[in-house]
Design a protein around this motif. Structure first.
Motif, PDB file in Angstrom:
ATOM      1  N   UNK A   1       0.714  -1.408  -0.072  1.00  0.00           N
ATOM      2  CA  UNK A   1       0.005  -0.231  -0.013  1.00  0.00           C
ATOM      3  C   UNK A   1       0.940   1.163   0.094  1.00  0.00           C
ATOM      4  N   UNK A   2       2.073   1.346   0.708  1.00  0.00           N
ATOM      5  CA  UNK A   2       2.927   2.170   0.717  1.00  0.00           C
ATOM      6  C   UNK A   2       3.570   2.663  -0.741  1.00  0.00           C
ATOM      7  N   UNK A   3       3.644   1.525  -1.248  1.00  0.00           N
ATOM      8  CA  UNK A   3       4.461   1.679  -2.545  1.00  0.00           C
ATOM      9  C   UNK A   3       3.380   2.192  -3.750  1.00  0.00           C
ATOM     10  N   UNK A   4       2.110   1.704  -3.452  1.00  0.00           N
ATOM     11  CA  UNK A   4       1.072   2.186  -4.342  1.00  0.00           C
ATOM     12  C   UNK A   4       0.726   3.793  -4.165  1.00  0.00           C
ATOM     13  N   UNK A   5       0.762   3.928  -3.035  1.00  0.00           N
ATOM     14  CA  UNK A   5       0.601   5.551  -2.738  1.00  0.00           C
ATOM     15  C   UNK A   5       1.490   6.464  -3.172  1.00  0.00           C
ATOM     16  N   UNK A   6       2.905   5.793  -3.759  1.00  0.00           N
ATOM     17  CA  UNK A   6       3.798   6.570  -4.400  1.00  0.00           C
ATOM     18  C   UNK A   6       4.113   6.224  -5.897  1.00  0.00           C
ATOM     19  N   UNK A   7       2.917   5.443  -6.408  1.00  0.00           N
ATOM     20  CA  UNK A   7       3.104   5.182  -7.847  1.00  0.00           C
ATOM     21  C   UNK A   7       2.805   6.396  -8.722  1.00  0.00           C
ATOM     22  N   UNK A   8       3.565   6.661 -10.004  1.00  0.00           N
ATOM     23  CA  UNK A   8       3.215   8.040 -10.595  1.00  0.00           C
ATOM     24  C   UNK A   8       1.883   8.107 -10.976  1.00  0.00           C
ATOM     25  N   UNK A   9       1.209   9.096 -11.000  1.00  0.00           N
ATOM     26  CA  UNK A   9      -0.100   9.358 -11.452  1.00  0.00           C
ATOM     27  C   UNK A   9      -0.184   9.083 -13.242  1.00  0.00           C
TER      28      UNK A   9
ATOM     29  N   UNK B   1      -3.188   6.029  -8.349  1.00  0.00           N
ATOM     30  CA  UNK B   1      -3.225   4.406  -8.202  1.00  0.00           C
ATOM     31  C   UNK B   1      -4.429   4.272  -6.850  1.00  0.00           C
ATOM     32  N   UNK B   2      -4.245   5.005  -5.929  1.00  0.00           N
ATOM     33  CA  UNK B   2      -5.296   4.494  -4.953  1.00  0.00           C
ATOM     34  C   UNK B   2      -6.513   5.608  -5.114  1.00  0.00           C
ATOM     35  N   UNK B   3      -6.628   6.004  -6.046  1.00  0.00           N
ATOM     36  CA  UNK B   3      -8.106   6.665  -6.261  1.00  0.00           C
ATOM     37  C   UNK B   3      -9.228   5.771  -6.106  1.00  0.00           C
ATOM     38  N   UNK B   4     -10.232   6.165  -5.226  1.00  0.00           N
ATOM     39  CA  UNK B   4     -11.429   5.194  -5.125  1.00  0.00           C
ATOM     40  C   UNK B   4     -11.911   4.672  -6.320  1.00  0.00           C
ATOM     41  N   UNK B   5     -11.919   5.376  -7.431  1.00  0.00           N
ATOM     42  CA  UNK B   5     -12.454   5.051  -8.708  1.00  0.00           C
ATOM     43  C   UNK B   5     -11.611   3.841  -9.391  1.00  0.00           C
ATOM     44  N   UNK B   6     -10.244   4.054  -9.260  1.00  0.00           N
ATOM     45  CA  UNK B   6      -9.338   2.819  -9.648  1.00  0.00           C
ATOM     46  C   UNK B   6      -9.291   1.809  -8.758  1.00  0.00           C
ATOM     47  N   UNK B   7      -9.556   1.875  -7.623  1.00  0.00           N
ATOM     48  CA  UNK B   7      -9.950   0.874  -6.927  1.00  0.00           C
ATOM     49  C   UNK B   7     -11.155   0.084  -6.971  1.00  0.00           C
ATOM     50  N   UNK B   8     -12.288   0.683  -7.285  1.00  0.00           N
ATOM     51  CA  UNK B   8     -13.401   0.211  -7.583  1.00  0.00           C
ATOM     52  C   UNK B   8     -13.493  -0.508  -8.916  1.00  0.00           C
ATOM     53  N   UNK B   9     -12.866   0.162  -9.884  1.00  0.00           N
ATOM     54  CA  UNK B   9     -12.636  -0.525 -11.051  1.00  0.00           C
ATOM     55  C   UNK B   9     -11.775  -1.898 -10.987  1.00  0.00           C
ATOM     56  N   UNK B  10     -10.898  -2.052 -10.573  1.00  0.00           N
ATOM     57  CA  UNK B  10     -10.128  -3.161 -10.350  1.00  0.00           C
ATOM     58  C   UNK B  10     -10.855  -4.096  -9.767  1.00  0.00           C
ATOM     59  N   UNK B  11     -11.543  -3.984  -8.532  1.00  0.00           N
ATOM     60  CA  UNK B  11     -12.192  -4.819  -7.589  1.00  0.00           C
ATOM     61  C   UNK B  11     -13.467  -5.277  -8.655  1.00  0.00           C
ATOM     62  N   UNK B  12     -14.250  -4.212  -9.108  1.00  0.00           N
ATOM     63  CA  UNK B  12     -15.549  -4.952  -9.904  1.00  0.00           C
ATOM     64  C   UNK B  12     -14.950  -5.746 -10.955  1.00  0.00           C
ATOM     65  N   UNK B  13     -13.757  -5.555 -11.471  1.00  0.00           N
ATOM     66  CA  UNK B  13     -13.531  -6.524 -12.761  1.00  0.00           C
ATOM     67  C   UNK B  13     -12.826  -7.858 -12.155  1.00  0.00           C
TER      68      UNK B  13
END
Length: 170
Positions: free
Chosen positions: A85-93, A141-153
């Motif tokens: 999660x810490x790595x994801x928080x610093x992934x480039x936009x 990377x940790x935007x709620x929409x990105x997280x929801x997209x990954x989870x939904x699929x």
């Protein structure tokens, strides 16, 4: 060169190759956090990376201050592997273009993102997601929409990480 004086060393953040037992700062790799007081009286917290053999100019002053701090009992912590999660928080936009084309390249149509947004239970969060989807210039990377997209699929966070890196190439 900075026109000021280092008034306090706040600490040292190690790198993975840092030897926390080393007492000679010129042999240590890491980030020094410190306070500078400028000639006009203003102060600022700064950071400087120190790496053996690569310290010139201002970093020599930082190295000297860090050595004094270390000699006075400062402690260099052991490096700790960051969590996923810490790595994801610093992934480039990603730009909106990269994200949208990446989705398209993985067979996710804009209408599917609209459906994901429509499923958000709370109205405020749903409208915020819609605004972001339609108007954001970039996505984290940790935007709620990105997280929801990954989870939904049905993607694991690790798969989304890999897709994120792929999307960066678009």
């Amino acid at each position: 060169m900075i026109n000021g004086t280092i008034t306090k060393v706040l600490g040292f953040d190690p790198y993975y190759e840092t030897d926390a037992a080393e007492r000679n700062i010129s042999k240590i790799t890491g980030i020094v956090r410190y306070v500078v007081e400028y000639t006009n009286g203003a102060t600022e917290e700064l950071v400087t990376t120190l790496r053996p053999g690569e310290n010139f100019g201002w970093s020599i002053k930082v190295m000297q201050a860090a050595q004094a701090w270390l000699n006075a009992g400062g402690v260099i912590p052991e490096w700790v592997q960051p969590t996923p999660e810490e790595i994801r928080a610093f992934m480039p936009t990603l730009t909106a273009r990269q994200f949208r084309h990446g989705l398209l390249n993985t067979n996710t149509l804009p209408s599917e993102v609209d459906a994901i947004i429509a499923e958000i239970e709370h109205e405020f969060e749903r409208e915020a997601a819609r605004i972001d989807w339609e108007h954001a210039n970039e996505f984290e990377r940790l935007h709620p929409l990105v997280v929801a997209w990954g989870s939904r699929l049905g993607y694991t966070p690790e798969v989304v990480d890999d897709l994120w890196e792929y999307f960066r190439t678009i």
